[in-house]
Design an enzyme around this catalytic site. Structure first.
Site, PDB file in Angstrom:
ATOM      1  N   GLU A  85     -11.413   1.897  -8.613  1.00 41.30           N
ATOM      2  CA  GLU A  85     -11.748   3.133  -7.891  1.00 41.30           C
ATOM      3  C   GLU A  85     -10.912   4.317  -8.373  1.00 41.30           C
ATOM      4  OE1 GLU A  85     -10.028   0.636  -6.811  1.00 41.30           O
ATOM      5  OE2 GLU A  85      -8.466   1.222  -5.384  1.00 41.30           O
TER       6      GLU A  85
ATOM      7  N   HIS B 186      -7.358  -1.401  -9.882  1.00 41.34           N
ATOM      8  CA  HIS B 186      -8.021  -0.369  -9.069  1.00 41.34           C
ATOM      9  C   HIS B 186      -9.153   0.330  -9.819  1.00 41.34           C
ATOM     10  CE1 HIS B 186      -5.133  -0.438  -5.725  1.00 41.34           C
ATOM     11  NE2 HIS B 186      -4.255  -0.763  -6.655  1.00 41.34           N
TER      12      HIS B 186
ATOM     13  N   CYS C  18      -7.165  -5.053  -5.068  1.00 39.30           N
ATOM     14  CA  CYS C  18      -5.727  -5.180  -4.820  1.00 39.30           C
ATOM     15  C   CYS C  18      -5.438  -5.765  -3.430  1.00 39.30           C
ATOM     16  CB  CYS C  18      -5.055  -3.837  -5.068  1.00 39.30           C
ATOM     17  SG  CYS C  18      -3.331  -4.009  -5.495  1.00 39.30           S
TER      18      CYS C  18
HETATM   19  N1  GLN Z   1       1.171  -5.217  -2.713  1.00 42.67           N
HETATM   20  C1  GLN Z   1       0.077  -4.861  -1.857  1.00 42.67           C
HETATM   21  C2  GLN Z   1      -0.299  -5.994  -0.927  1.00 42.67           C
HETATM   22  O1  GLN Z   1      -0.113  -7.135  -1.233  1.00 42.67           O
HETATM   23  C3  GLN Z   1      -1.152  -4.468  -2.642  1.00 42.67           C
HETATM   24  C4  GLN Z   1      -0.910  -3.205  -3.403  1.00 42.67           C
HETATM   25  C5  GLN Z   1      -2.148  -2.391  -3.628  1.00 42.67           C
HETATM   26  O2  GLN Z   1      -3.157  -2.576  -2.946  1.00 42.67           O
HETATM   27  N2  GLN Z   1      -2.048  -1.439  -4.529  1.00 42.67           N
HETATM   28  O3  GLN Z   1      -0.816  -5.734   0.116  1.00 42.67           O
END
Ligand code: GLN
Length: 192
Positions: free
Chosen positions: A175, A173, A82
Site C-alpha cells: 500500500e 507494505h 504486516c
Molecule cells: N511489528 C508490528 C506488529 O507485529 C507490525 C509492523 C507493521 O505493521 N509495520 O504488529
C-alpha cells in the site's frame, strides 16, 4: 461490475490502504472503498484490507469492538499487510495477539531483530514478471505455511508473501510506494 472493499480502521496505516485501493479501482465503476469499525460495516463487502500497524493493539481493538467472530467468519477476500499478516495467521508467536485463523500459517512478529527497524529490497514475487520494491517495517515472517497456502515470496528470514484462496498476506507494505500490481492480482482473484 464494481468491487466493494473495506479497510479495517482500528489502528495503523488505514488511509494508505484506502488510497491504494481507490486508485486500483479507479477504472471500475460502481466500486467503493470504506472504513470498517463495526460488524455491520462488513455487510456486502467483497474484500477487506487489514492494515499494517501494531498487531497487539489491533487485536485488542478487535475484541473491544466485538469484531472477532465477524472477521474470522468474513466470506470475502482478505488483503493483509504486516500487522495484518500477523492477525490473519492461525498461529502467532505472541500470546497478546488472538489471530483470526484466516490463513493456515505460523507467523513470528518482528522477525528481523530489534536493531533492524526497516529495510527495502527488490523482491522476486511469483506471478510478477518484474521484482517488487518491498518496504519492510518491523516486519513479521511466516515460518511455516499450511496446506493450500501458496508461497509467493520468501527471503532468508522466512516467508513474506502468501496467497490462500482469495486471501493474500504480505510482510511488507504494497500500500506504500505506488506499485499496485499486487492489489490488481488480489482484485482479479476475487472473481467479482
Ligand atoms: N511489528 C508490528 C506488529 O507485529 C507490525 C509492523 C507493521 O505493521 N509495520 O504488529
Amino acid at each position: 461490475m464494481g468491487v466493494k472493499v473495506g479497510v479495517l480502521a482500528l489502528q495503523g496505516d488505514v488511509a494508505e490502504h484506502i488510497a491504494a485501493f481507490r486508485e486500483a479501482l479507479a477504472e471500475r465503476p460502481g466500486s467503493s472503498v470504506t472504513a470498517v469499525r463495526h460488524a455491520e460495516d462488513l455487510t456486502d463487502l467483497d474484500a477487506l484490507a487489514i492494515p499494517g500497524g501494531e498487531s497487539t493493539t489491533i487485536s485488542r481493538l478487535i475484541e473491544k469492538n466485538g469484531l472477532y467472530e465477524p472477521l474470522a467468519e468474513f466470506g470475502g477476500g482478505v488483503f493483509a499487510t504486516c500487522a495484518g499478516m500477523v492477525l490473519s495467521a492461525d498461529r502467532v508467536d505472541d500470546p497478546r495477539v488472538r489471530p483470526l485463523s484466516l490463513i493456515p500459517m505460523h507467523v513470528a512478529r518482528n522477525a528481523f531483530g530489534r536493531q533492524v527497524d526497516s529495510r527495502e529490497t527488490m523482491l522476486e514475487v511469483a506471478a510478477l514478471t518484474e521484482p517488487f520494491r518491498a518496504v519492510f517495517i518491523r516486519a513479521p515472517v511466516a515460518t511455516d505455511a499450511g496446506d493450500g497456502v501458496e508461497v509467493l515470496a520468501r527471503i532468508p528470514e522466512g516467508i513474506v508473501a502468501v496467497r490462500s484462496g482469495r486471501h493474500m498476506a504480505f510482510a511488507f507494505h504494497p500500500e506504500l510506494g505506488g506499485d499496485l500490481r499486487l492489489h490488481r492480482m488480489f482484485l482479479e482473484g476475487l472473481g467479482v
